[in-house]
Design a protein around this motif. Structure first.
Motif, PDB file in Angstrom:
ATOM      1  N   HIS A 103       0.833  -1.205   0.000  1.00 13.79           N
ATOM      2  CA  HIS A 103       0.000   0.000   0.000  1.00 13.79           C
ATOM      3  C   HIS A 103       0.871   1.260   0.000  1.00 13.79           C
ATOM      4  O   HIS A 103       1.954   1.269   0.581  1.00 13.79           O
ATOM      5  N   PRO A 104       0.424   2.336  -0.662  1.00 17.96           N
ATOM      6  CA  PRO A 104       1.167   3.609  -0.629  1.00 17.96           C
ATOM      7  C   PRO A 104       0.975   4.299   0.721  1.00 17.96           C
ATOM      8  O   PRO A 104      -0.144   4.605   1.123  1.00 17.96           O
ATOM      9  N   VAL A 105       2.069   4.553   1.399  1.00 16.85           N
ATOM     10  CA  VAL A 105       2.008   4.975   2.802  1.00 16.85           C
ATOM     11  C   VAL A 105       1.263   6.292   2.980  1.00 16.85           C
ATOM     12  O   VAL A 105       0.327   6.384   3.789  1.00 16.85           O
ATOM     13  N   ALA A 106       1.661   7.344   2.259  1.00 15.48           N
ATOM     14  CA  ALA A 106       1.062   8.661   2.490  1.00 15.48           C
ATOM     15  C   ALA A 106      -0.430   8.653   2.164  1.00 15.48           C
ATOM     16  O   ALA A 106      -1.247   9.189   2.917  1.00 15.48           O
ATOM     17  N   HIS A 107      -0.799   8.052   1.051  1.00 11.40           N
ATOM     18  CA  HIS A 107      -2.217   7.982   0.679  1.00 11.40           C
ATOM     19  C   HIS A 107      -3.000   7.200   1.732  1.00 11.40           C
ATOM     20  O   HIS A 107      -4.128   7.574   2.091  1.00 11.40           O
ATOM     21  N   ASP A 108      -2.424   6.119   2.219  1.00  7.55           N
ATOM     22  CA  ASP A 108      -3.079   5.294   3.236  1.00  7.55           C
ATOM     23  C   ASP A 108      -3.378   6.119   4.491  1.00  7.55           C
ATOM     24  O   ASP A 108      -4.482   6.068   5.041  1.00  7.55           O
ATOM     25  N   LEU A 109      -2.402   6.906   4.934  1.00  7.30           N
ATOM     26  CA  LEU A 109      -2.584   7.696   6.150  1.00  7.30           C
ATOM     27  C   LEU A 109      -3.606   8.806   5.951  1.00  7.30           C
ATOM     28  O   LEU A 109      -4.438   9.069   6.829  1.00  7.30           O
ATOM     29  N   LEU A 110      -3.552   9.468   4.795  1.00  6.05           N
ATOM     30  CA  LEU A 110      -4.511  10.537   4.539  1.00  6.05           C
ATOM     31  C   LEU A 110      -5.931   9.992   4.411  1.00  6.05           C
ATOM     32  O   LEU A 110      -6.881  10.568   4.945  1.00  6.05           O
ATOM     33  N   ALA A 111      -6.084   8.851   3.720  1.00  2.99           N
ATOM     34  CA  ALA A 111      -7.410   8.258   3.572  1.00  2.99           C
ATOM     35  C   ALA A 111      -7.972   7.850   4.928  1.00  2.99           C
ATOM     36  O   ALA A 111      -9.163   8.031   5.204  1.00  2.99           O
ATOM     37  N   ALA A 112      -7.113   7.305   5.797  1.00  2.00           N
ATOM     38  CA  ALA A 112      -7.571   6.908   7.127  1.00  2.00           C
ATOM     39  C   ALA A 112      -7.976   8.120   7.959  1.00  2.00           C
ATOM     40  O   ALA A 112      -8.960   8.087   8.695  1.00  2.00           O
ATOM     41  N   ARG A 113      -7.216   9.214   7.823  1.00  2.11           N
ATOM     42  CA  ARG A 113      -7.567  10.424   8.572  1.00  2.11           C
ATOM     43  C   ARG A 113      -8.929  10.953   8.134  1.00  2.11           C
ATOM     44  O   ARG A 113      -9.765  11.335   8.969  1.00  2.11           O
ATOM     45  N   CYS A 114      -9.181  10.959   6.836  1.00  2.00           N
ATOM     46  CA  CYS A 114     -10.440  11.507   6.322  1.00  2.00           C
ATOM     47  C   CYS A 114     -11.634  10.615   6.665  1.00  2.00           C
ATOM     48  O   CYS A 114     -12.753  11.107   6.836  1.00  2.00           O
ATOM     49  N   SER A 115     -11.397   9.309   6.763  1.00  2.00           N
ATOM     50  CA  SER A 115     -12.497   8.392   7.067  1.00  2.00           C
ATOM     51  C   SER A 115     -12.629   8.104   8.555  1.00  2.00           C
ATOM     52  O   SER A 115     -13.600   7.470   8.982  1.00  2.00           O
ATOM     53  N   GLY A 116     -11.659   8.538   9.342  1.00  2.00           N
ATOM     54  CA  GLY A 116     -11.704   8.272  10.780  1.00  2.00           C
ATOM     55  C   GLY A 116     -11.411   6.839  11.149  1.00  2.00           C
ATOM     56  O   GLY A 116     -11.790   6.382  12.232  1.00  2.00           O
ATOM     57  N   SER A 117     -10.712   6.112  10.267  1.00  2.00           N
ATOM     58  CA  SER A 117     -10.397   4.706  10.520  1.00  2.00           C
ATOM     59  C   SER A 117      -8.909   4.544  10.832  1.00  2.00           C
ATOM     60  O   SER A 117      -8.117   5.491  10.729  1.00  2.00           O
ATOM     61  N   LEU A 118      -8.526   3.338  11.209  1.00  2.00           N
ATOM     62  CA  LEU A 118      -7.128   3.024  11.505  1.00  2.00           C
ATOM     63  C   LEU A 118      -6.419   2.656  10.205  1.00  2.00           C
ATOM     64  O   LEU A 118      -6.894   1.801   9.450  1.00  2.00           O
ATOM     65  N   SER A 119      -5.306   3.275   9.934  1.00  2.00           N
ATOM     66  CA  SER A 119      -4.576   2.994   8.703  1.00  2.00           C
ATOM     67  C   SER A 119      -3.752   1.714   8.846  1.00  2.00           C
ATOM     68  O   SER A 119      -3.365   1.313   9.950  1.00  2.00           O
ATOM     69  N   LEU A 120      -3.478   1.067   7.707  1.00  2.00           N
ATOM     70  CA  LEU A 120      -2.598  -0.097   7.712  1.00  2.00           C
ATOM     71  C   LEU A 120      -1.205   0.288   8.191  1.00  2.00           C
ATOM     72  O   LEU A 120      -0.556  -0.477   8.913  1.00  2.00           O
ATOM     73  N   THR A 121      -0.751   1.464   7.786  1.00  2.00           N
ATOM     74  CA  THR A 121       0.595   1.899   8.187  1.00  2.00           C
ATOM     75  C   THR A 121       0.700   1.975   9.705  1.00  2.00           C
ATOM     76  O   THR A 121       1.664   1.483  10.294  1.00  2.00           O
ATOM     77  N   ARG A 122      -0.289   2.586  10.348  1.00  2.00           N
ATOM     78  CA  ARG A 122      -0.256   2.665  11.811  1.00  2.00           C
ATOM     79  C   ARG A 122      -0.348   1.281  12.438  1.00  2.00           C
ATOM     80  O   ARG A 122       0.337   0.994  13.432  1.00  2.00           O
ATOM     81  N   ALA A 123      -1.188   0.414  11.876  1.00  2.00           N
ATOM     82  CA  ALA A 123      -1.331  -0.928  12.437  1.00  2.00           C
ATOM     83  C   ALA A 123      -0.020  -1.706  12.349  1.00  2.00           C
ATOM     84  O   ALA A 123       0.335  -2.449  13.274  1.00  2.00           O
ATOM     85  N   TRP A 124       0.704  -1.547  11.234  1.00  2.00           N
ATOM     86  CA  TRP A 124       2.018  -2.206  11.133  1.00  2.00           C
ATOM     87  C   TRP A 124       2.996  -1.626  12.157  1.00  2.00           C
ATOM     88  O   TRP A 124       3.740  -2.362  12.808  1.00  2.00           O
ATOM     89  N   CYS A 125       2.984  -0.309  12.306  1.00  2.00           N
ATOM     90  CA  CYS A 125       3.909   0.330  13.244  1.00  2.00           C
ATOM     91  C   CYS A 125       3.593  -0.014  14.691  1.00  2.00           C
ATOM     92  O   CYS A 125       4.475   0.053  15.555  1.00  2.00           O
ATOM     93  N   ASP A 126       2.348  -0.367  14.979  1.00  2.00           N
ATOM     94  CA  ASP A 126       1.941  -0.685  16.348  1.00  2.00           C
ATOM     95  C   ASP A 126       2.237  -2.126  16.750  1.00  2.00           C
ATOM     96  O   ASP A 126       2.052  -2.482  17.923  1.00  2.00           O
ATOM     97  N   LEU A 127       2.670  -2.955  15.810  1.00  2.00           N
ATOM     98  CA  LEU A 127       3.003  -4.329  16.174  1.00  2.00           C
ATOM     99  C   LEU A 127       4.211  -4.355  17.107  1.00  2.00           C
ATOM    100  O   LEU A 127       5.056  -3.459  17.068  1.00  2.00           O
ATOM    101  N   PRO A 128       4.331  -5.392  17.947  1.00  2.00           N
ATOM    102  CA  PRO A 128       5.468  -5.456  18.866  1.00  2.00           C
ATOM    103  C   PRO A 128       6.806  -5.436  18.133  1.00  2.00           C
ATOM    104  O   PRO A 128       7.013  -6.179  17.175  1.00  2.00           O
ATOM    105  N   PHE A 129       7.684  -4.552  18.565  1.00  2.00           N
ATOM    106  CA  PHE A 129       9.071  -4.477  18.092  1.00  2.00           C
ATOM    107  C   PHE A 129       9.169  -4.193  16.595  1.00  2.00           C
ATOM    108  O   PHE A 129      10.114  -4.624  15.939  1.00  2.00           O
TER     109      PHE A 129
END
Length: 274
Positions: A119-145
């Motif tokens: 997935h394209p990172v910047a587009h993913d984050l902007l789309a999630a912000r506009c829809s109020g949902s959790l982005s894939l990028t954030r979900a990957w970054c939130d995994l342990p370690f």
């Protein structure tokens, strides 16, 4: 991860797995659709792969390992999980949630996972912000370690897309301090001035900025080429990326790394008393 296609993301994932294999039992997860992914051709898998994993029953370690294809490298062997079926097979329905892939890694017992995202990172984050949902990028970054590796071609257009993505990552409060940036050169010689300037600015925000040199053999043959044919300076850059990833993980989470959390097992079926 990358902001656009053509960012050498899969090449970096491959070289990173080569280098990490010296330190840990490593696997690459191919998250791209089969007909848009180079991994089936690179891996030489005859058939099956991800398609052999059952969807209606718990996974076993032996079955999960059997679905992976082994790649041999000078630093040590590592595994790839990709969709290796024929081109005309129906597309697999793979989970988007990073937690599902984390569970798969735990089932297989791997110590290090390189996720080649699609997935394209910047587009993913902007789309999630506009829809109020959790982005894939954030979900990957939130995994342990987890340590994000952000890839971009070492060109004016490439670093412009990269800098824009970094601004979005910063605005969303994502962990730039443990993000490793890889700039992949598209030709021999010194990187352009705009790339060198961008690397200097990014080095203040990111955990590390690594330059991946141009490798004619990789450009001509991809990573189907024999590992011995990859240039020494390319191998050195891969080791620098792996060292930066491990250093970012140790700085953020401790050295040595604590044991990773295990996903909760499925509850056992209750058998009626006889």
């Amino acid at each position: 991860m990358a902001a656009t296609g053509g960012s050498a993301r899969s090449t970096v994932a491959h070289l990173l797995a080569d280098a990490l294999a010296a330190a840990a039992d490593t696997v690459v997860f191919d998250l791209a659709p089969r007909l848009a992914s180079p991994w089936p051709a690179w891996s030489g898998i005859p058939a099956g792969g991800l398609a052999t994993l059952p969807v209606d029953q718990p996974l076993t370690r032996a079955g999960t390992r059997a679905a992976a294809v082994v790649r041999q490298a000078p630093e040590g062997d590592w595994d790839v999980l990709t969709d290796g079926r024929e081109w005309h097979a129906a597309p697999l329905t793979l989970p988007d949630e990073p937690a599902a892939w984390y569970q798969l890694a735990a089932a297989g017992g791997w110590q290090a996972v390189v996720a080649d995202t699609a997935h394209p990172v910047a587009h993913d984050l902007l789309a999630a912000r506009c829809s109020g949902s959790l982005s894939l990028t954030r979900a990957w970054c939130d995994l342990p370690f987890s340590v994000p590796v952000l890839c971009a071609p070492a060109t004016a257009d490439g670093v412009q897309a990269l800098q824009q993505a970094v601004m979005v990552l910063h605005a969303e409060g994502l962990p730039l301090q443990r993000t490793v940036v890889v700039l992949a050169s598209t030709a021999d010689g010194r990187p352009p001035a705009v790339v060198r300037a961008a690397a200097t600015m990014l080095s203040v925000r990111a955990a590390a900025v690594v330059h991946l040199p141009h490798d004619p053999d990789l450009r001509a043959h991809g990573l189907q080429a024999q590992p011995a044919r990859i240039r020494g300076r390319t191998r050195q850059a891969a080791r620098e990326v792996a060292a930066a990833v491990l250093a970012a993980a140790h700085h953020s989470f401790g050295n040595p790394l604590p044991a990773a959390p295990q996903p909760a097992p499925l509850p056992t079926a209750h058998a009626p008393a006889v």
